[in-house]
Design a protein around this motif. Structure first.
Motif, PDB file in Angstrom:
ATOM      1  N   VAL A  72     -53.376  11.521  -4.494  1.00 30.48           N
ATOM      2  CA  VAL A  72     -52.556  11.669  -3.285  1.00 30.48           C
ATOM      3  C   VAL A  72     -52.188  13.143  -3.095  1.00 30.48           C
ATOM      4  CG1 VAL A  72     -50.274  11.125  -2.290  1.00 30.48           C
ATOM      5  CG2 VAL A  72     -51.681   9.297  -3.271  1.00 30.48           C
ATOM      6  N   THR A  73     -51.865  13.809  -4.195  1.00 36.31           N
ATOM      7  CA  THR A  73     -51.524  15.234  -4.141  1.00 36.31           C
ATOM      8  C   THR A  73     -52.740  16.071  -3.754  1.00 36.31           C
ATOM      9  OG1 THR A  73     -49.810  14.858  -5.803  1.00 36.31           O
ATOM     10  CG2 THR A  73     -50.521  17.137  -5.468  1.00 36.31           C
ATOM     11  N   ALA A  74     -53.885  15.790  -4.364  1.00 33.35           N
ATOM     12  CA  ALA A  74     -55.109  16.525  -4.035  1.00 33.35           C
ATOM     13  C   ALA A  74     -55.447  16.377  -2.550  1.00 33.35           C
ATOM     14  CB  ALA A  74     -56.268  16.036  -4.897  1.00 33.35           C
ATOM     15  N   ARG A  75     -55.325  15.173  -2.023  1.00 32.67           N
ATOM     16  CA  ARG A  75     -55.630  14.965  -0.597  1.00 32.67           C
ATOM     17  C   ARG A  75     -54.625  15.709   0.285  1.00 32.67           C
ATOM     18  NH1 ARG A  75     -59.607  14.215   3.025  1.00 32.67           N
ATOM     19  NH2 ARG A  75     -58.725  16.250   3.424  1.00 32.67           N
ATOM     20  N   HIS A  76     -53.353  15.675  -0.082  1.00 31.72           N
ATOM     21  CA  HIS A  76     -52.332  16.382   0.698  1.00 31.72           C
ATOM     22  C   HIS A  76     -52.671  17.861   0.824  1.00 31.72           C
ATOM     23  CE1 HIS A  76     -48.429  17.612   2.243  1.00 31.72           C
ATOM     24  NE2 HIS A  76     -48.462  18.578   1.355  1.00 31.72           N
ATOM     25  N   TRP A  77     -53.089  18.458  -0.287  1.00 36.47           N
ATOM     26  CA  TRP A  77     -53.408  19.887  -0.316  1.00 36.47           C
ATOM     27  C   TRP A  77     -54.867  20.174   0.037  1.00 36.47           C
ATOM     28  CZ3 TRP A  77     -49.734  23.350  -0.221  1.00 36.47           C
ATOM     29  CH2 TRP A  77     -48.472  23.000  -0.707  1.00 36.47           C
ATOM     30  N   ASP A  78     -55.645  19.136   0.371  1.00 38.86           N
ATOM     31  CA  ASP A  78     -57.080  19.298   0.660  1.00 38.86           C
ATOM     32  C   ASP A  78     -57.768  20.076  -0.457  1.00 38.86           C
ATOM     33  OD1 ASP A  78     -56.776  17.928   3.073  1.00 38.86           O
ATOM     34  OD2 ASP A  78     -56.357  19.771   4.187  1.00 38.86           O
ATOM     35  N   CYS A  79     -57.457  19.716  -1.681  1.00 38.47           N
ATOM     36  CA  CYS A  79     -57.968  20.443  -2.838  1.00 38.47           C
ATOM     37  C   CYS A  79     -59.216  19.756  -3.392  1.00 38.47           C
ATOM     38  CB  CYS A  79     -56.893  20.569  -3.911  1.00 38.47           C
ATOM     39  SG  CYS A  79     -57.432  21.640  -5.261  1.00 38.47           S
ATOM     40  N   GLN A  80     -60.356  20.334  -3.055  1.00 37.18           N
ATOM     41  CA  GLN A  80     -61.645  19.773  -3.441  1.00 37.18           C
ATOM     42  C   GLN A  80     -61.809  19.675  -4.959  1.00 37.18           C
ATOM     43  OE1 GLN A  80     -63.569  18.542  -1.171  1.00 37.18           O
ATOM     44  NE2 GLN A  80     -62.953  19.586   0.698  1.00 37.18           N
ATOM     45  N   VAL A  81     -61.461  20.747  -5.665  1.00 36.51           N
ATOM     46  CA  VAL A  81     -61.660  20.776  -7.122  1.00 36.51           C
ATOM     47  C   VAL A  81     -60.756  19.754  -7.801  1.00 36.51           C
ATOM     48  CG1 VAL A  81     -61.507  22.197  -9.210  1.00 36.51           C
ATOM     49  CG2 VAL A  81     -62.455  23.168  -7.105  1.00 36.51           C
ATOM     50  N   GLU A  82     -59.493  19.697  -7.406  1.00 37.89           N
ATOM     51  CA  GLU A  82     -58.568  18.732  -8.009  1.00 37.89           C
ATOM     52  C   GLU A  82     -59.067  17.306  -7.783  1.00 37.89           C
ATOM     53  OE1 GLU A  82     -53.995  19.044  -8.543  1.00 37.89           O
ATOM     54  OE2 GLU A  82     -54.359  18.333  -6.500  1.00 37.89           O
ATOM     55  N   TRP A  83     -59.492  16.998  -6.564  1.00 38.98           N
ATOM     56  CA  TRP A  83     -60.018  15.655  -6.303  1.00 38.98           C
ATOM     57  C   TRP A  83     -61.230  15.384  -7.193  1.00 38.98           C
ATOM     58  CZ3 TRP A  83     -58.242  11.669  -3.222  1.00 38.98           C
ATOM     59  CH2 TRP A  83     -59.061  10.544  -3.216  1.00 38.98           C
ATOM     60  N   HIS A  84     -62.159  16.324  -7.217  1.00 40.61           N
ATOM     61  CA  HIS A  84     -63.381  16.144  -8.012  1.00 40.61           C
ATOM     62  C   HIS A  84     -63.052  15.891  -9.490  1.00 40.61           C
ATOM     63  CE1 HIS A  84     -67.302  16.733  -9.786  1.00 40.61           C
ATOM     64  NE2 HIS A  84     -66.806  17.688 -10.536  1.00 40.61           N
ATOM     65  N   LEU A  85     -62.147  16.678 -10.048  1.00 38.00           N
ATOM     66  CA  LEU A  85     -61.830  16.556 -11.468  1.00 38.00           C
ATOM     67  C   LEU A  85     -61.108  15.252 -11.802  1.00 38.00           C
ATOM     68  CD1 LEU A  85     -60.707  20.211 -12.269  1.00 38.00           C
ATOM     69  CD2 LEU A  85     -62.850  19.085 -12.953  1.00 38.00           C
ATOM     70  N   SER A 160     -49.323  19.741  -7.399  1.00 36.99           N
ATOM     71  CA  SER A 160     -49.224  20.595  -6.205  1.00 36.99           C
ATOM     72  C   SER A 160     -49.453  22.049  -6.616  1.00 36.99           C
ATOM     73  CB  SER A 160     -47.865  20.436  -5.526  1.00 36.99           C
ATOM     74  OG  SER A 160     -47.768  19.188  -4.874  1.00 36.99           O
ATOM     75  N   MET A 161     -48.852  22.455  -7.732  1.00 44.81           N
ATOM     76  CA  MET A 161     -49.064  23.815  -8.233  1.00 44.81           C
ATOM     77  C   MET A 161     -50.535  24.023  -8.593  1.00 44.81           C
ATOM     78  SD  MET A 161     -47.167  25.827 -11.375  1.00 44.81           S
ATOM     79  CE  MET A 161     -47.818  24.811 -12.701  1.00 44.81           C
ATOM     80  N   VAL A 162     -51.136  23.037  -9.207  1.00 43.83           N
ATOM     81  CA  VAL A 162     -52.558  23.105  -9.545  1.00 43.83           C
ATOM     82  C   VAL A 162     -53.379  23.293  -8.265  1.00 43.83           C
ATOM     83  CG1 VAL A 162     -54.532  21.742 -10.379  1.00 43.83           C
ATOM     84  CG2 VAL A 162     -52.394  21.781 -11.694  1.00 43.83           C
ATOM     85  N   ALA A 163     -53.132  22.454  -7.268  1.00 44.25           N
ATOM     86  CA  ALA A 163     -53.891  22.518  -6.019  1.00 44.25           C
ATOM     87  C   ALA A 163     -53.700  23.859  -5.322  1.00 44.25           C
ATOM     88  CB  ALA A 163     -53.472  21.377  -5.090  1.00 44.25           C
ATOM     89  N   MET A 164     -52.472  24.343  -5.278  1.00 42.40           N
ATOM     90  CA  MET A 164     -52.222  25.629  -4.621  1.00 42.40           C
ATOM     91  C   MET A 164     -52.970  26.748  -5.339  1.00 42.40           C
ATOM     92  SD  MET A 164     -48.265  25.508  -3.331  1.00 42.40           S
ATOM     93  CE  MET A 164     -47.550  25.099  -4.914  1.00 42.40           C
ATOM     94  N   THR A 165     -53.008  26.699  -6.655  1.00 42.12           N
ATOM     95  CA  THR A 165     -53.715  27.728  -7.427  1.00 42.12           C
ATOM     96  C   THR A 165     -55.210  27.658  -7.168  1.00 42.12           C
ATOM     97  OG1 THR A 165     -51.993  27.725  -9.116  1.00 42.12           O
ATOM     98  CG2 THR A 165     -54.144  28.601  -9.762  1.00 42.12           C
TER      99      THR A 165
END
Length: 185
Positions: A72-85, A160-165
């Motif tokens: 849910v957090t990865a999708r909120h931040w549109d974080c491709q790497v976080e979602w993939h991992l 969220s911090m992970v995704a932002m980074t």
């Protein structure tokens, strides 16, 4: 192309190498994600990896719900790497494919058991509204107690911090991996 250098172990100084080796010998097994950026500041990387290990591997929450909160957090931040991992970890933890598919589209899953709905809605509300409604908060509190509601909040904040980074430094997906999240309008 990442905006900062991604260091190989051979390029690391002794303190960076010490942190690298600690991460590699732990449950992650490799230096991945935002730790590749944080390693430039070894003390930060060390605290970061300790906090992440606690939240990922040693909370009182069921792992499928922790992974749901991460997705849910990865999708909120549109974080491709976080979602993939975390997609493969969510599958391994037993998170159902229709739930993951809805989250991937940025939608509330249509069918969830009460525990899954509570964890999903807590994360979605916190990220979207910056607050959690009283009914949703009370549901999570009733299910997992004070420790569980604190841990769920910490997971969402940490990831969220992970995704932002990952997003800020444009850390790439592994070679050959297509972006798992479609751009939103």
């Amino acid at each position: 192309m990442p905006r900062i250098p991604i260091l190989s172990p051979e390029q690391m100084n002794s303190e960076q190498r010490r942190i690298h080796d600690a991460v590699v010998s732990g449950p992650r097994g490799m230096l991945v994600g935002p730790l590749r950026a944080a390693i430039h500041r070894p003390e930060l990387a060390d605290k970061w990896q300790q906090f992440g290990e606690l939240l990922r591997y040693r909370t009182s929450l069921p792992s499928r719900l922790s992974e749901l909160a991460i997705l849910v957090t990865a999708r909120h931040w549109d974080c491709q790497v976080e979602w993939h991992l975390h997609e493969r970890d969510a599958i391994k933890a037993g998170l159902e494919a229709p739930i993951m598919a809805a989250v991937q589209l940025g939608e509330r899953p249509a069918e969830m058991d009460a525990d899954t709905a509570a964890a999903h809605d807590f994360g979605a509300e916190l990220l979207r509204d910056r607050f959690v409604s009283e009914p949703t908060y009370q549901l999570v509190l009733a299910r997992w107690g004070v420790v569980g509601v604190i841990e769920l909040t910490a997971i969402i904040g940490y990831y969220s911090m992970v995704a932002m980074t990952l997003n800020a430094h444009e850390l790439p997906l592994p070679d050959g991996v297509a972006p798992p999240l479609e751009a939103r309008a």
